[in-house]
Motif scaffolding. Structure first.
Motif, short mmCIF file in Angstrom:
data_model
loop_
_atom_site.label_atom_id
_atom_site.label_comp_id
_atom_site.label_asym_id
_atom_site.label_seq_id
_atom_site.Cartn_x
_atom_site.Cartn_y
_atom_site.Cartn_z
N TYR A 26 12.84 9.15 4.89
CA TYR A 26 13.13 8.93 3.46
C TYR A 26 13.33 7.44 3.19
N ALA A 27 14.08 6.75 4.06
CA ALA A 27 14.31 5.31 3.87
C ALA A 27 12.99 4.54 3.96
N LEU A 28 12.14 4.90 4.93
CA LEU A 28 10.85 4.25 5.05
C LEU A 28 9.99 4.48 3.80
N ARG A 29 10.01 5.70 3.31
CA ARG A 29 9.21 6.03 2.12
C ARG A 29 9.72 5.30 0.89
N LYS A 30 11.06 5.16 0.78
CA LYS A 30 11.61 4.40 -0.35
C LYS A 30 11.13 2.96 -0.31
N PHE A 31 11.12 2.38 0.88
CA PHE A 31 10.63 1.00 1.01
C PHE A 31 9.14 0.94 0.68
N ALA A 32 8.38 1.89 1.17
CA ALA A 32 6.94 1.91 0.88
C ALA A 32 6.69 2.06 -0.62
N ALA A 33 7.46 2.91 -1.29
CA ALA A 33 7.30 3.08 -2.74
C ALA A 33 7.64 1.79 -3.47
N PHE A 34 8.70 1.12 -3.04
CA PHE A 34 9.04 -0.18 -3.61
C PHE A 34 7.87 -1.15 -3.44
N SER A 35 7.33 -1.20 -2.23
CA SER A 35 6.24 -2.11 -1.92
C SER A 35 5.00 -1.82 -2.76
N LEU A 124 5.62 -11.74 -3.62
CA LEU A 124 5.78 -10.38 -3.09
C LEU A 124 6.69 -10.36 -1.86
N SER A 125 6.49 -11.30 -0.98
CA SER A 125 7.28 -11.32 0.25
C SER A 125 8.74 -11.62 -0.02
N ALA A 126 9.03 -12.49 -0.96
CA ALA A 126 10.42 -12.78 -1.31
C ALA A 126 11.12 -11.52 -1.81
N SER A 127 10.46 -10.77 -2.69
CA SER A 127 11.07 -9.55 -3.21
C SER A 127 11.20 -8.49 -2.12
N HIS A 128 10.26 -8.44 -1.21
CA HIS A 128 10.33 -7.48 -0.10
C HIS A 128 11.49 -7.81 0.85
N LEU A 129 11.68 -9.08 1.12
CA LEU A 129 12.81 -9.46 1.97
C LEU A 129 14.14 -9.12 1.29
N GLU A 130 14.22 -9.33 -0.02
CA GLU A 130 15.44 -8.95 -0.75
C GLU A 130 15.69 -7.45 -0.63
N LEU A 132 14.63 -5.45 1.77
CA LEU A 132 15.03 -5.15 3.15
C LEU A 132 16.50 -5.52 3.40
N HIS A 133 16.92 -6.65 2.85
CA HIS A 133 18.34 -7.03 2.98
C HIS A 133 19.24 -5.99 2.31
N ALA A 134 18.81 -5.48 1.18
CA ALA A 134 19.59 -4.46 0.49
C ALA A 134 19.63 -3.16 1.29
N LEU A 138 21.90 0.63 5.37
CA LEU A 138 21.41 1.99 5.58
C LEU A 138 20.61 2.07 6.88
N LEU A 139 19.69 1.14 7.08
CA LEU A 139 18.87 1.15 8.29
C LEU A 139 19.73 0.97 9.54
N THR A 140 20.72 0.11 9.45
CA THR A 140 21.62 -0.10 10.59
C THR A 140 22.37 1.19 10.92
N ARG A 141 22.86 1.88 9.88
CA ARG A 141 23.56 3.16 10.12
C ARG A 141 22.62 4.19 10.73
N LEU A 142 21.41 4.27 10.23
CA LEU A 142 20.45 5.24 10.77
C LEU A 142 20.13 4.94 12.24
#
Length: 153
Positions: A26-35, A124-130, A132-134, A138-142
């Motif tokens: 789900y977390a990966l898909r949320k990032f992909a949808a954002f991208s 695009l990369s700047a917004s993607h890094l933001e 990922l930081h956000a 969640l990713l660390t907990r997972l």
């Protein structure tokens, strides 16, 4: 990376294992949808964005190289070389890449980002890094839920 069809010892998965996999997917898909959404705002298809990022972020071979060969783009995007060649053609028509013949091997063409693509990719990369930081907490907990890496001492 484990391969799906690699032989493995049978393991009984717990409900926590399934929950972890579902949450991680789900977390990966949320990032992909954002991208995908961020790329669409710049009139880019997700695969076009991925190709631009691969060209910019992957350096192979000689130190003087500025881009990637079509075969390398295919490898990075997990697509066939013919599909990568068509993708590069579309990117060239959009003035996002240029093609330069390899002086040492005339059969090879290096695909290089244009200044227009560099500007788009930087935004695009700047917004993607933001993003990922956000997502980092969640990713660390997972990842922590997976427990220690059995291959590390």
């Amino acid at each position: 990376m484990a391969r799906v069809n690699a032989p493995r010892t049978p393991t009984r998965l717990s409900s926590a294992d399934y929950e972890l996999l579902a949450d991680f997917r789900y977390a990966l898909r949320k990032f992909a949808a954002f991208s995908e959404s961020a790329a669409a705002e710049l009139d880019l298809m997700p695969q076009q964005h991925q190709a631009l990022l691969a060209i910019k972020g992957t350096r192979k071979g000689a130190p003087g190289r500025r881009g990637l060969y079509v075969g390398e783009i295919a490898e990075r995007l997990l697509i066939r070389p013919h599909t990568a060649a068509e993708l590069v053609g579309r990117l060239a028509r959009l003035d996002l890449v240029s093609r330069e013949g390899d002086p040492e091997d005339g059969r090879r063409v290096e695909v290089i980002l244009t200044p227009k693509a560099e500007r788009m990719l930087e935004d695009l990369s700047a917004s993607h890094l933001e993003e990922l930081h956000a997502m980092r907490p969640l990713l660390t907990r997972l990842l922590a839920r997976m427990g220690p890496d059995p291959d590390l001492p």
